[in-house]
Design an enzyme around this catalytic site. Structure first.
Site, PDB file in Angstrom:
ATOM      1  N   GLU A 165       6.914  -7.332   1.177  1.00  0.00           N
ATOM      2  CA  GLU A 165       5.620  -7.280   1.858  1.00  0.00           C
ATOM      3  C   GLU A 165       5.811  -7.862   3.258  1.00  0.00           C
ATOM      4  O   GLU A 165       6.404  -8.927   3.407  1.00  0.00           O
ATOM      5  CB  GLU A 165       4.619  -8.127   1.064  1.00  0.00           C
ATOM      6  CG  GLU A 165       3.192  -7.958   1.481  1.00  0.00           C
ATOM      7  CD  GLU A 165       2.456  -6.874   0.662  1.00  0.00           C
ATOM      8  OE1 GLU A 165       3.124  -6.128  -0.102  1.00  0.00           O
ATOM      9  OE2 GLU A 165       1.231  -6.774   0.817  1.00  0.00           O
ATOM     10  N   ASP A 221     -14.575  -1.854  -2.653  1.00  0.00           N
ATOM     11  CA  ASP A 221     -14.528  -1.975  -4.115  1.00  0.00           C
ATOM     12  C   ASP A 221     -15.794  -1.404  -4.749  1.00  0.00           C
ATOM     13  O   ASP A 221     -15.748  -0.773  -5.800  1.00  0.00           O
ATOM     14  CB  ASP A 221     -14.358  -3.443  -4.537  1.00  0.00           C
ATOM     15  CG  ASP A 221     -12.947  -3.942  -4.254  1.00  0.00           C
ATOM     16  OD1 ASP A 221     -12.069  -3.087  -3.981  1.00  0.00           O
ATOM     17  OD2 ASP A 221     -12.729  -5.158  -4.291  1.00  0.00           O
ATOM     18  N   LYS A 239       0.525 -12.977  -4.953  1.00  0.00           N
ATOM     19  CA  LYS A 239       0.294 -11.602  -4.512  1.00  0.00           C
ATOM     20  C   LYS A 239      -0.030 -11.631  -3.022  1.00  0.00           C
ATOM     21  O   LYS A 239      -1.095 -12.071  -2.615  1.00  0.00           O
ATOM     22  CB  LYS A 239      -0.861 -10.980  -5.302  1.00  0.00           C
ATOM     23  CG  LYS A 239      -1.035  -9.520  -4.993  1.00  0.00           C
ATOM     24  CD  LYS A 239      -2.070  -8.884  -5.903  1.00  0.00           C
ATOM     25  CE  LYS A 239      -2.220  -7.422  -5.598  1.00  0.00           C
ATOM     26  NZ  LYS A 239      -2.660  -7.180  -4.201  1.00  0.00           N
ATOM     27  N   ALA A 244     -15.064  -5.772  -0.183  1.00  0.00           N
ATOM     28  CA  ALA A 244     -16.098  -5.762  -1.219  1.00  0.00           C
ATOM     29  C   ALA A 244     -16.848  -4.436  -1.210  1.00  0.00           C
ATOM     30  O   ALA A 244     -17.114  -3.851  -2.262  1.00  0.00           O
ATOM     31  CB  ALA A 244     -17.071  -6.914  -0.989  1.00  0.00           C
ATOM     32  N   ALA A 245     -17.164  -3.965  -0.001  1.00  0.00           N
ATOM     33  CA  ALA A 245     -17.866  -2.694   0.102  1.00  0.00           C
ATOM     34  C   ALA A 245     -16.976  -1.568  -0.407  1.00  0.00           C
ATOM     35  O   ALA A 245     -17.435  -0.648  -1.090  1.00  0.00           O
ATOM     36  CB  ALA A 245     -18.269  -2.440   1.555  1.00  0.00           C
ATOM     37  N   ARG A 259       5.051   1.719   2.401  1.00  0.00           N
ATOM     38  CA  ARG A 259       4.665   2.318   1.136  1.00  0.00           C
ATOM     39  C   ARG A 259       3.940   3.650   1.325  1.00  0.00           C
ATOM     40  O   ARG A 259       4.139   4.582   0.567  1.00  0.00           O
ATOM     41  CB  ARG A 259       3.763   1.375   0.346  1.00  0.00           C
ATOM     42  CG  ARG A 259       3.382   2.024  -0.977  1.00  0.00           C
ATOM     43  CD  ARG A 259       2.906   1.055  -1.979  1.00  0.00           C
ATOM     44  NE  ARG A 259       1.595   0.542  -1.647  1.00  0.00           N
ATOM     45  CZ  ARG A 259       0.910  -0.288  -2.420  1.00  0.00           C
ATOM     46  NH1 ARG A 259       1.445  -0.718  -3.534  1.00  0.00           N
ATOM     47  NH2 ARG A 259      -0.269  -0.707  -2.067  1.00  0.00           N
ATOM     48  N   SER A 286       1.632   0.806  -8.112  1.00  0.00           N
ATOM     49  CA  SER A 286       0.612  -0.187  -7.794  1.00  0.00           C
ATOM     50  C   SER A 286       0.291  -0.935  -9.077  1.00  0.00           C
ATOM     51  O   SER A 286       0.834  -0.625 -10.132  1.00  0.00           O
ATOM     52  CB  SER A 286      -0.613   0.531  -7.255  1.00  0.00           C
ATOM     53  OG  SER A 286      -1.565  -0.404  -6.835  1.00  0.00           O
ATOM     54  N   LYS A 301      -6.789 -11.196  -9.480  1.00  0.00           N
ATOM     55  CA  LYS A 301      -7.367 -11.412  -8.155  1.00  0.00           C
ATOM     56  C   LYS A 301      -8.212 -12.679  -8.134  1.00  0.00           C
ATOM     57  O   LYS A 301      -8.800 -13.064  -9.142  1.00  0.00           O
ATOM     58  CB  LYS A 301      -8.251 -10.215  -7.779  1.00  0.00           C
ATOM     59  CG  LYS A 301      -7.540  -8.885  -7.823  1.00  0.00           C
ATOM     60  CD  LYS A 301      -6.843  -8.580  -6.538  1.00  0.00           C
ATOM     61  CE  LYS A 301      -7.817  -7.896  -5.594  1.00  0.00           C
ATOM     62  NZ  LYS A 301      -7.111  -7.346  -4.416  1.00  0.00           N
TER      63      LYS A 301
END
Ligand SMILES: [Zn+2]
Length: 669
Positions: A186, A54, A131, A51-52, A152, A93, A315
């Site tokens: 993944e 983002d 995802k 969150a930080a 990646r 991406s 998301k």
């Protein structure tokens, strides 16, 4: 002002906008922070929350929406000994949307763009895939054989970690497709593995575990990771996303779960995932990937900044809310760590009312400067357990950590970030030890609650006490009865005798896993007396151990000498694996998904005297597989070698002494 010759605009600014010097400086400072945090995130050691991160990214977007850092994918791989490798086709991406409205907006834009090319609406034919929240990689197969596996990295250049990837689950060495192909997947770590494997204790999340272990130079732990596949870079002739996934599955490559349908279907699915599905999975996902199913339409839409327009990451909401700290409570865990938990005024997060939030450790409480009465931001992101992220407004006095163990009232010692109770008789620590013994012998009927009950009732202080319990002892505990009691005690007896490696791991000596015990066993320490007599230099010479482990082993064994003597006196005599158990000397290998965590099944086999092999060889007696009729390459190879295919249920029965299932002989050549 017009003539201002300040060089910032012409001296190759990092961003694309002409900003004033202050704005430029702010944008570059933000970009530098983002770069640094991105690098630590990809290294599996994030310093700030998603969150930080983002929030920083959003801030940069406001200051300078064209800054190149915003279009960079992933991070430059950290300095390491892994060889760098360039992706033949760069790994892109996805753009993201975070709500149903934004998803509708994305579909509208796609249809608008497609309409210009005369393409029909696409909202009734969307494709959905989970995802995954792990580490992305490219795997290249040439002539049907696995040739390379590259992380990646920054999208152009990653690290060639082939040596580790070949040991991961779900990665076939050979596939039936002979054309050179580049598949994308993944690397994930299952939640159950993170919780049950002591090896992963240092990792806070499955994502950190997957990223950290994938890139270890010694390859340790790679066998616990799984790769799921979701894309192929080469332009094969698929009409739809769905066909592409079916092709991947046809090659024996496991994929995340998928669905297809209309926009309304996708929204219904998204809600279901947020409410229940996501939490019920054994792996972390942070959203759903929504694609226009038609690959022709996707090609028409093209891409922007290496992000396809025809797909988006939807998301999950990751809400955080402000509430007030009512109290800060400290409790002692099974390892003796004394950790704080905040009780907060009830607040609703993701459909659940939150009243308690994790504070991690004493150092964190100090860092937050937290006190009762403070207004705090509580979030519940990828974790099931909500936690206090930051102090929004300071209201109360800073909390003081306790100086005495809340469970046994003995003095607490400070060790780095942790407060520890060192009292071996502390009920919290005893519970941890009993739990460890139960786990080592693989007594599946015994849950955490029952262990806590027998310890708290004063019935069990050390492992040998378990074998002195009577049906009446357990039956009188709250919500237990004779039936459960009989079953649990029978199971303890059925797990006897225990092998020496299990016995040693069961003692729960620091740094002493089943794996450590196996190494000692392989080095000739096949008898307890011999091990107890060994010196530090002797143990340090065992391949796979070393000075530090040797010290904890010798020290730990000495500290437990009396406890061990009481176990032996109580008739719990460790035996060498060949002498022991219904599976003595029998070999097993696991493939594909299972209901129980793999670590638990391995313990079950080893606890019953069997051995687990990592691959199908002539030596293998049983292959444990969900579908014994499977036509996978591993199953086919096993049949050819005369290996018997059994289910997880068959294995559990055999470990309790049941005969192996009668299966028809494999068809002859
Ligand atoms: Zn204590």
């Amino acid at each position: 002002m017009i003539d201002d010759p300040t060089p910032h605009a012409s001296a190759a600014p990092l961003g694309g906008l002409d900003l004033d010097p202050a704005g430029r400086e702010r944008a570059d400072a933000l970009a530098a922070r983002l770069d640094r945090h991105r690098a630590s995130y990809y290294a599996g050691t994030p310093e700030i929350s998603d969150a930080a991160y983002d929030a920083l990214e959003d801030e940069l977007r406001t200051v300078d929406p064209t800054h190149p850092v915003l279009s960079r994918v992933g991070s430059a791989p950290a300095v390491s000994e892994w060889e760098k490798a360039r992706h033949e086709i760069p790994m892109g991406s996805l753009n993201k949307v975070v709500s149903e409205e934004e998803l509708k907006g994305w579909v509208d834009r796609c249809e608008e763009l497609l309409a210009k090319d005369g393409h029909a609406p696409v909202r009734d034919a969307l494709f959905v895939a989970e995802k995954l929240d792990g580490l992305s990689l490219e795997i290249i197969y040439r002539d049907g054989a696995l040739a390379e596996a590259i992380t990646r990295g920054d999208g152009d250049v990653g690290e060639r970690i082939t040596a580790n990837v070949v040991r991961m689950r779900g990665v076939p060495r050979r596939i039936k497709e002979r054309r050179p192909i580049s598949v994308r997947g993944e690397i994930i770590l299952r939640r159950s593995t993170l919780e049950s494997e002591p090896f992963f204790a240092e990792y806070a999340t499955t994502r950190n575990g997957a990223a950290g272990v994938s890139r270890r130079f010694d390859g340790r732990g790679a066998e616990h990771l799984t790769v799921l596949f979701y894309d192929v870079a080469d332009h094969l002739d698929f009409a739809t996303e769905q066909a592409k996934f079916e092709w991947l599955r046809g090659l024996g490559l496991a994929t995340p779960r998928t669905a297809s349908g209309s926009l309304a279907d996708v929204i219904a699915l998204y809600r279901r995932y947020q409410e229940e599905t996501r939490g019920s999975l054994d792996y972390e996902i942070d959203g759903l990937v929504i694609s226009i199913d038609s690959l022709a339409a996707q090609a028409l839409l093209g891409e922007l900044n290496r992000r396809p327009r025809g797909a988006t990451a939807l998301k999950f909401a990751s809400p955080a809310k402000v509430t007030r700290v009512v109290s800060i409570d400290w409790d002692t865990g099974p390892s003796g760590r004394v950790t704080p938990v905040a009780t907060v005024e009830p607040v609703e997060l993701v459909g659940a009312v939150v009243q308690r939030a994790s504070l991690h450790n004493a150092a964190n409480v100090r860092a937050l400067g937290l006190g009762v009465g403070d207004e705090v931001l509580v979030s519940r992101r990828n974790d099931v357990i909500p936690y206090v992220e930051e102090v929004v407004e300071k209201r109360g006095a800073e909390a003081k950590p306790p100086t005495e163990c809340p469970r046994c009232a003995q003095p607490i010692v400070v060790e780095g970030e942790y407060l520890l109770c060192r009292n071996a008789e502390c009920p919290a620590i005893v519970e941890g030890r009993i739990h460890n013994w139960i786990g080592a012998i693989g007594a599946l009927e015994w849950g955490d609650k029952l262990v806590a009950q027998v310890v708290r009732a004063g019935l069990v202080r050390e492992p040998v006490d378990l074998y002195r319990l009577t049906v009446a002892d357990i039956a009188k505990l709250e919500r237990r009865g004779e039936k459960i009691a009989t079953k649990c005690l029978e199971e303890l007896r059925a797990r006897l005798p225990v092998t020496l490696p299990v016995f040693l791991a069961g003692l729960g000596i620091e740094g002493f896993s089943t794996q450590t015990a196996r190494l000692l066993f392989a080095a000739g320490y096949t008898e307890l007396e011999k091990l107890q007599a060994a010196t530090e230099p002797e143990i340090a010479a065992v391949p796979g151990l070393g000075d530090i482990k040797a010290r904890t082993i010798v020290k730990g064994l000495a500290a437990r000498r009396e406890e061990v003597a009481r176990l032996l006196a109580g008739g719990i005599l460790p035996v060498t694996p060949e002498q022991a158990g219904p599976l003595a000397g029998v070999t097993f290998c696991f493939t594909g998904a299972a209901e129980r965590p793999r670590a638990e099944l391995v313990r079950l086999v080893e606890g019953a005297g069997g051995r687990v092999l990592s691959s199908v060889t002539k030596e293998l007696k049983y292959l444990v597989i969900a579908d014994v009729e499977s036509s996978s390459s591993k199953a086919a190879k096993a049949r050819k070698l005369g290996t018997v295919l059994i289910t997880e249920g068959d294995l559990v029965a055999m470990a309790s002494g049941a005969p192996p299932p009668a299966r028809p002989a494999p068809p002859g050549p």
